[in-house]
Design a protein around this motif. Sequence first.
Motif, PDB file in Angstrom:
ATOM      1  N   THR A  21       0.956  -1.168  -0.129  1.00 10.69           N
ATOM      2  CA  THR A  21      -0.059  -0.013   0.162  1.00 10.69           C
ATOM      3  C   THR A  21       0.918   1.344  -0.186  1.00 10.69           C
ATOM      4  OG1 THR A  21      -1.943  -1.017   1.064  1.00 10.69           O
ATOM      5  CG2 THR A  21      -1.759   1.247   1.452  1.00 10.69           C
ATOM      6  N   LYS A  43       0.973   4.498  -2.713  1.00 14.63           N
ATOM      7  CA  LYS A  43       0.852   5.808  -2.172  1.00 14.63           C
ATOM      8  C   LYS A  43       2.030   6.753  -2.782  1.00 14.63           C
ATOM      9  CE  LYS A  43      -1.955   5.250   1.716  1.00 14.63           C
ATOM     10  NZ  LYS A  43      -2.245   5.154   3.201  1.00 14.63           N
ATOM     11  N   HIS A  66      -5.649   6.957  -8.073  1.00 16.79           N
ATOM     12  CA  HIS A  66      -5.477   6.074  -7.206  1.00 16.79           C
ATOM     13  C   HIS A  66      -6.940   5.722  -6.276  1.00 16.79           C
ATOM     14  CE1 HIS A  66      -3.253   4.761  -2.859  1.00 16.79           C
ATOM     15  NE2 HIS A  66      -3.827   3.693  -3.536  1.00 16.79           N
ATOM     16  N   GLU A  84      -8.445   5.016  -3.355  1.00 19.85           N
ATOM     17  CA  GLU A  84      -8.051   4.930  -1.979  1.00 19.85           C
ATOM     18  C   GLU A  84      -9.131   5.524  -1.188  1.00 19.85           C
ATOM     19  OE1 GLU A  84      -4.237   6.320   1.091  1.00 19.85           O
ATOM     20  OE2 GLU A  84      -4.763   7.465  -0.911  1.00 19.85           O
ATOM     21  N   ASP A 116      -6.174  -0.747  -4.725  1.00 19.17           N
ATOM     22  CA  ASP A 116      -5.752  -1.196  -3.609  1.00 19.17           C
ATOM     23  C   ASP A 116      -6.736  -2.106  -2.976  1.00 19.17           C
ATOM     24  OD1 ASP A 116      -4.303  -2.070  -1.460  1.00 19.17           O
ATOM     25  OD2 ASP A 116      -3.859  -0.025  -0.359  1.00 19.17           O
TER      26      ASP A 116
END
Length: 722
Positions: free
Chosen positions: A230, A234, A251, A253, A365
Amino acid sequence: MRIPCERGRCIMATYVDILRSEFPEIDTEVFEYITGVLECGGPDFEDEDEVFEAIGGVLQEVSSDSKNEEDIRDICLQMFNTLKLNDCDSARKQVLLDAPVQLSQIAGECVTTTNDVQGIWMIKRGQNTTVNAKKLEKAEAKLKAKHEKRNEKDSQKVASPLVLEEASASQASSKKDNRIDASGKNKSYDIRIENFDVSFGERSLLQGAEVSLSYGRRYGLVGRNGLGKTTLLKMLAGRSLRVPAHISILHVEQEVAGDDTPALQSVLESDTVREGLLKEERDINTRIAAGHAEATDTVRLSEVYAKLEEIEADKAPARASVILAGLGFSPKMQLQTTKEFSGGWRMRLALARALFAKPDLLLLDEPTNMLDVRAILWLENYLQTWQSTILVVSHDRNFLNAVVTDIIHLHSQRLEAYRGDYENFVKTKEDRLRNQQREFEAQQQYREHIQVFIDRFRYNANRASQVQSKLKLLEKLPELKPLEKETEVTLRFPDNFEKLSPPVLQLDEVEFYYHPERRLFTCLNVSADLESRICIVGENGAGKSTMLKLLMGELTPVNGIRQAHRNLKIGYFSQHHVDQLDLNVSSVELLLKKFPGRTEEEYRHQLGGYGISGELAVRPVASLSGGQKSRVAFAQMTMACPNFYILDEPTNHLDMETIEALAKALNKFRGGVVLVSHDERLIRLVCRELWVCENGGVQRIDGGFDEYRDILQEQFRKEGFL
C-alpha cells in the motif's frame, strides 16, 4: 558586496556572484560542486563556520592568489549572509514547513554534473579537475555527517510514541531524464523507476528497488502483510517516485465525499476534459443568446463541438451508467445523491469514477474488499479489456488469475517481476527457488572440494603454485547465499470444549425489517451445528450481515424465534473489525484490557500465534497494516476459546498465505462456522453448504460456488454485460 537596483533598494549579491568575483579562474566542475553544496545545504547552515566546514578547504585549494584562512572565512561569511537573506525569509520558511518533503524532487533539483546518476551525495568528478580530490571528498563527508547528525536530533525530538510514522521515498535520477521530462519530449507511456528506496518511519521497506510498467499491461502487486504494498502505491500516486509528468494517475483510495451531487453526475464529472468542453459550450451559447458574442466565439464553438464529437461525449452518460450498474447501482440508486450512500457504496463510487476517467495508470488497492461476488465477477470481465496500465494490490487469488498479465512480488526489500497470472507466478517462483537452492548446494560442494585440496597441500612447497591458483579461484567465485524462505503462516482456533447436541443455533419462521416498507426477511428458516461450514453469499444490501446478527442474537426478530444451545459460545469477527480496536494502544495492551489478569507472556504467545510477534506486539495498533490489524482481531476473538465462529468478510486485507492458513484452521476446528465472504478461494476451501441471501430469504445451492458463478454469468449475459 552590494548590487544597486531600481527604486533606491540594494540587494546583497548571491553566493554565485561572490564565488565568480573572488575566484574568477575557478574550475567549472568545482564551481558546480560548490554551488550544488550551497543550494542543497543552504537552509541547514546555522552560521558561517558551518559553511567554512563544508567548502572552506575546497576554496583554499582553488585560490590562485593564495588567500589565507581568514580571507576564506570572510568569503564564507558573505555567502552565509546571502543564503539567509535570499533563501530563508519567513515566507519561504512557512512554505517549506507546510509542503510535503519529496526526496525524489530534491534529488532532481540539486543537479551537479551532466550525464551522471546523481542524488544528494552522489557526485562524480572528471579526471582533469584542478582541485585536490581528497579535500573534496573530505568536504562532502563533513556535510553529509552534519545532515545525518541533524536528522538524528530531529528524530529524537518526537515527543509522543503515538505519533504515527510517515512514509517517504528517495530515488537517484539522471540529469538527462530530468531534462527530457522538463522539455515535454517524453511521449512514452511506459514507466521505469530505478534505484529507489521506500521507508515507513525508521523501517526500510524497499532498498535499491526498480520497477517497470509497460503501457497496456495489468500488474498484480503481491507480498506478505506489512511489507509495503500500500505504501508503494501511495508513493506512486503522490509522485514521490518519478513518474513522467504527462502520465495521468488515479489511485482509488478514499471514498467519494458525500454531497448533493447525484451518483451518475459524480461519475460524469470525473472526466474533466468533457466537463470543461461542456462548460465552454454553455458559456458561448449564453453569450450568443444575450447578443454579447465576439467574432471568435462562433469559430470556437465549432471547435468545441468537433472535440465533443471526437471524444463521443454524447455516449458518456450511457457508459457511466453501465459502469455503475456493473458495480451494483440500480437505476434508482444512480439518481441518488452521494451523501445518501454509506462508506462502502461511496468507495464503489470512487472506483466507478476511476474506471470512467480512464487514467494512464490506474492504482487499485484491494478493490474486491468493497464488492460482493457479483460485482467482483463484473469487474474481472471489465478490466480484461482495459487499454492502459493497471497496478493492483489484491489478496483475491481468483481475481488476479482473471485480470493480471504480470505479477510483481514484493519481498526481502525488493521487487521481482514475473510474466503471467498468479498461478503461473507460484509455479515459476517455486521452480526458481529450487534452481537457486540447487545452484547454491552445487557451489558449496565445489568450494568444499577446492578447500580440501588447499588444506591438504597448503604446506607442500612443490604444490605452492597450485594452492595459490586454487585460492584465487575461490576468491573469484560469486558468493551465493542460501535461500531465505518466507516463514509459513499458521493459524489455530482452540477447540478444547465439549460436543453440543444439534441443532446448536436455529432461526424459525423469522421475519425482520428495519423499515416496514422494506422487509429483509420473511419466513427465514436456517440452522447450524458444530459440524457446519456454511458460506453465505449475495449482493450487498441483501441482508447477509443482518442475518449474522440475528444468529448471534444482537438483533431481535420482528416475528419468529431464535434458538441457541445454552452452552453455545460465539466468537464474532466483524468486517469492520478495525472500528472495534483501540488504535492508540499496543496489541499487548489491547488484550490486557480485554482479558485482564494474565501475564504479558500469555498475551504475547496469543498474538504470536497470529503473526504479531516481537516489536509488532508493542507498537501502536494504528501503525499496523490492514492485514496485521486483522490478525490482532483474530487473536482477540479466539482468546476466549469460543465453540462457534461467525465471521463477516474475514479475508479483507489478509495476504494470500494467511487466507490459506485461515482455511486450514477453520477446517481443523471442531466447532461450527458460519461465514460471509466474497473470496472465491476461501469459499472453495471451506464451504460445505452455500447459502445465497436474496429476495427476503435464503436459498441453498447444492452445486456450490461453481453453480452460483454460472448463475451470475447467465445474468450478465441477459443484462448485456457480456
